[in-house]
Scaffold this active site. Structure first.
Site, PDB file in Angstrom:
ATOM      1  N   ASP A 113       6.978 -16.968 -23.449  1.00 13.99           N
ATOM      2  CA  ASP A 113       5.325 -17.067 -23.339  1.00 13.99           C
ATOM      3  C   ASP A 113       4.555 -15.585 -23.794  1.00 13.99           C
ATOM      4  OD1 ASP A 113       5.463 -15.706 -21.272  1.00 13.99           O
ATOM      5  OD2 ASP A 113       3.379 -17.570 -19.941  1.00 13.99           O
ATOM      6  N   ASN A 140      10.275 -17.332 -19.429  1.00 17.13           N
ATOM      7  CA  ASN A 140       9.490 -18.480 -19.931  1.00 17.13           C
ATOM      8  C   ASN A 140       9.286 -18.335 -22.043  1.00 17.13           C
ATOM      9  OD1 ASN A 140       7.618 -17.585 -19.730  1.00 17.13           O
ATOM     10  ND2 ASN A 140       6.374 -19.106 -18.795  1.00 17.13           N
ATOM     11  N   ASP A 180      -3.765   1.054  -4.712  1.00 20.07           N
ATOM     12  CA  ASP A 180      -5.114   1.469  -6.083  1.00 20.07           C
ATOM     13  C   ASP A 180      -5.877   1.978  -5.920  1.00 20.07           C
ATOM     14  OD1 ASP A 180      -4.909   1.251  -8.986  1.00 20.07           O
ATOM     15  OD2 ASP A 180      -6.532  -0.479  -8.815  1.00 20.07           O
ATOM     16  N   ASP A 208       7.474 -12.221 -16.568  1.00 24.67           N
ATOM     17  CA  ASP A 208       7.069 -13.067 -15.442  1.00 24.67           C
ATOM     18  C   ASP A 208       8.553 -12.527 -13.942  1.00 24.67           C
ATOM     19  OD1 ASP A 208       9.330 -14.889 -16.526  1.00 24.67           O
ATOM     20  OD2 ASP A 208       8.105 -14.963 -18.130  1.00 24.67           O
ATOM     21  N   ASP A 244      10.864 -11.214 -19.841  1.00 23.94           N
ATOM     22  CA  ASP A 244       9.852 -12.703 -19.775  1.00 23.94           C
ATOM     23  C   ASP A 244      10.714 -13.638 -20.526  1.00 23.94           C
ATOM     24  OD1 ASP A 244       8.603 -14.639 -21.052  1.00 23.94           O
ATOM     25  OD2 ASP A 244       8.362 -14.420 -23.227  1.00 23.94           O
ATOM     26  N   GLU A 275      -2.675   5.758  -4.466  1.00 26.17           N
ATOM     27  CA  GLU A 275      -2.789   6.453  -5.484  1.00 26.17           C
ATOM     28  C   GLU A 275      -3.669   6.909  -5.782  1.00 26.17           C
ATOM     29  OE1 GLU A 275      -3.530   5.305 -10.470  1.00 26.17           O
ATOM     30  OE2 GLU A 275      -4.945   4.030  -8.301  1.00 26.17           O
TER      31      GLU A 275
HETATM   32  C1  GLC Z   1      -5.662   2.251 -11.103  1.00 22.92           C
HETATM   33  C2  GLC Z   1      -4.157   1.732 -11.368  1.00 22.92           C
HETATM   34  C3  GLC Z   1      -4.713   1.178 -13.137  1.00 22.92           C
HETATM   35  C4  GLC Z   1      -5.774   0.219 -13.148  1.00 22.92           C
HETATM   36  C5  GLC Z   1      -6.919   1.243 -12.574  1.00 22.92           C
HETATM   37  C6  GLC Z   1      -8.192   0.044 -12.326  1.00 22.92           C
HETATM   38  O1  GLC Z   1      -5.569   3.471 -11.702  1.00 22.92           O
HETATM   39  O2  GLC Z   1      -2.831   1.960 -11.807  1.00 22.92           O
HETATM   40  O3  GLC Z   1      -3.628   0.596 -14.414  1.00 22.92           O
HETATM   41  O4  GLC Z   1      -6.889   0.285 -14.419  1.00 22.92           O
HETATM   42  O5  GLC Z   1      -6.394   1.380 -11.316  1.00 22.92           O
HETATM   43  O6  GLC Z   1      -8.178  -0.542 -11.107  1.00 22.92           O
HETATM   44 CA    CA Z   2       7.069 -14.889 -19.237  1.00 20.20          CA
END
Ligand code: GLC
Ligand code: CA
Length: 539
Positions: A45, A43, A220, A49, A41, A279
């Site tokens: 917060d 900055n 994803d 980032d 991180d 995935e």
């Molecule tokens: C995939 C991601 C997971 C997310 C899900 C919905 O499994 O790795 O983190 O919650 O998809 O997008």
């Molecule tokens: Ca940050």
């Protein structure tokens, strides 16, 4: 404590002609997963980032990996930590700017690190302009046809599908209005992938980032895009979560493959071996292999290996079944021990010293296997799952949608400890408060601490990755199992490499009598492997 991971003084044979030199990089790459909000991180917060990541690129480079994969950094209401994207062509101000991303790409490439980013095609955020327009548009309209709106039965949803995060997979946009499908949170409406407009939009998004210079995409929920158009009720034989069984009405439908063939045509049109990794939580290696046919995605995470219990037979089956299925389509394996969705392996393998020893052995097993591998940030530090997070700080929708019955995934997402004796452990500037609290006893797990300790998990990973870059036998290629008893896995790779893993608890004699290149803990003086120990040999 785990002791001496490394046997010094052994020469490593390096040949000048690397037989895999001409193969595309992704067939053998080790890819470091950066969970941006928990990496560094800049900055203060409390949220990691892109500037923080940029400032730590040398660490990743020195680790000895080939590429980084960034979890989503796009504008997002963060209902699911960025997997609810409201604009696919920008950077969320929490994480930086597009200019910062371009600079990160440049800096990474200057260090020979490729960059893979996360594409979330199954659903958008409910704050995406498309969904905002769909809410107020009438049933059957162009706006609604980008998503999966259906009529219900009065107060009952259209079918019994369940959200992966708990509860129904259907929500309504208003009283007496239609229902829309969300296989995840209600803030993540599923897109209709039979709609050509959706397909065109995502091909344009791919081009947007490929044009900027990214080396690839992690896809994803790659097994979720297509749904059985009849939307039948989910039969009792299908679990609502976990790897998808064949015949499931909304996971692993045949039609997804058509989408990936189109994407492969897009990536093939770019120079420089651009790549996709899927995935896909599917049940069998045969199902998985279909995603990596030569005209589809390049690689897919090997979750059967991740899910295998710490048991020689189970691990060997996971390896053999994957290699067999992938060989039939000519794709390399892609091993993974952890990521931001699963309990960290130190904890999965039993926790404490035993879990750590097993995780050390598993690292040498994974990095010795044919193909590529992923390392999830913190894995190289041996971080455990943080089990003691108070309910009040939890953020994973899984926790809330199951009424706390499932603890959720926050415990593997705690910000990295870099240095110092107390939180924020260098994750952010002094005095800053990380978005999830770090355990106060992480001082011995910081990068700074482990770097100077030759027995640390970090030193083990660095040494294994250094050897992996030097040894022509590692990375892409094949494997031959060597005879070994019960609790032992032993395999050789050409030229001149062998890996032996004692999965059991008692010391065993090694089937290999050769120079030890690296061991996950010191071998016995007679060469036997203690319990939960792996060794690499120059055979
Ligand atoms: C995939 C991601 C997971 C997310 C899900 C919905 O499994 O790795 O983190 O919650 O998809 O997008
Ligand atoms: Ca940050």
């Amino acid at each position: 404590m785990v002791s001496a991971g490394r046997c010094v003084g052994y020469g490593v044979r390096v040949t000048s002609s690397n037989p895999t030199a001409a193969a595309p990089w992704w067939r053998s790459a080790v890819i470091y997963q950066v969970y941006v909000r928990s990496f560094a991180d800049a900055n203060g917060d409390g949220i990691g980032d892109l500037a923080g990541l940029r400032s730590r690129l040398d660490y990743i480079h020195d680790l000895g990996v080939d590429a980084i994969w960034l979890n989503p950094f796009y504008p997002s209401p963060q209902a699911d930590a960025g997997y609810d994207v409201s604009d696919y062509r920008d950077v969320d101000p929490r994480f930086g700017t597009l200019a910062e991303f371009d600079a990160l790409l440049l800096d990474s490439h200057a260090r020979n690190l490729r960059v893979i980013i996360d594409l979330v095609p199954n659903h958008t955020s409910s704050e995406h302009p498309w969904f905002k327009a769909a809410r107020s548009a009438p049933p059957g309209s162009r706006e609604r046809r980008r998503y999966l709106f259906r009529d219900g039965y009065g107060e009952q949803p259209p079918n019994n599908w369940r959200s992966t995060f708990g509860g129904s997979a259907w929500s309504r946009v208003g009283p007496n209005d239609q229902w829309y499908l969300h296989l995840f949170a209600p803030e993540q409406p599923d897109l209709d992938w039979t709609n050509p407009e959706v397909r065109q939009e995502f091909e344009a998004i791919l081009k947007f980032w490929f044009d900027r210079g990214v080396d690839g995409f992690r896809i994803d929920v790659a097994h979720g895009l297509a749904k059985d158009p009849g939307m039948p009720d989910l039969g009792e034989s299908f679990a609502t979560s976990g790897p998808a069984m064949a015949g499931h009405p909304h996971w692993d439908q045949d039609q997804v493959h058509d989408v990936y063939r189109a994407w492969r045509r897009v990536s093939d049109a770019y120079p420089g071996d651009r790549t996709f990794v899927a995935e896909a939580w599917v049940h069998t290696p045969q199902q998985l292999a279909r995603y990596v046919r030569s005209d589809e995605l390049h690689t897919a995470f090997n979750f059967n290996f991740l899910l295998a219990p710490w048991n020689a037979q189970a691990l060997r089956s996971a390896i053999d079944d994957s290699l067999g299925a992938l060989a039939s389509v000519g794709a390399p394996a892609t091993w993974v021990l952890s990521n931001h969705d699963v309990v960290r392996e130190v904890t999965r393998y039993g926790g404490g010293d035993l879990g750590t020893q097993r995780a050390r052995a598993a690292a040498l097993l994974m990095l010795g296997l044919p193909g590529g591998a992923y390392v999830y940030q913190g894995e190289e530090l041996g971080l455990p799952e943080v089990l003691e997070l108070p309910d009040a700080v939890r953020q994973d929708p899984t926790f809330f949608r199951t009424g706390g019955r499932q603890r959720g995934r926050d415990g593997c997402r705690v910000p990295l400890p870099w240095s110092g004796e107390a939180p924020p452990f260098g994750f952010g500037p002094p005095g800053s408060k990380p978005w999830l609290p770090q355990p106060s006893n992480w001082a011995n797990s910081t990068v700074e601490h482990e770097r100077s300790d030759p027995e640390s998990m970090l030193s083990l990973y660095r040494e294994a990755l250094r050897l992996r870059r030097e040894l022509p036998s590692l990375g892409d290629g094949g494997l031959a199992w060597l005879p070994a008893s019960g609790d032992v896995l032993a395999f050789g790779r050409e030229p001149g490499f062998a890996c032996v893993v004692n999965v059991g608890e008692r010391a065993v004699s090694s089937p290999i009598r050769a120079k030890v290149l690296l061991a996950s803990q010191p071998l016995c003086s007679d060469g036997r492997l203690p319990g939960a120990t792996a060794a690499w040999y120059a055979s």
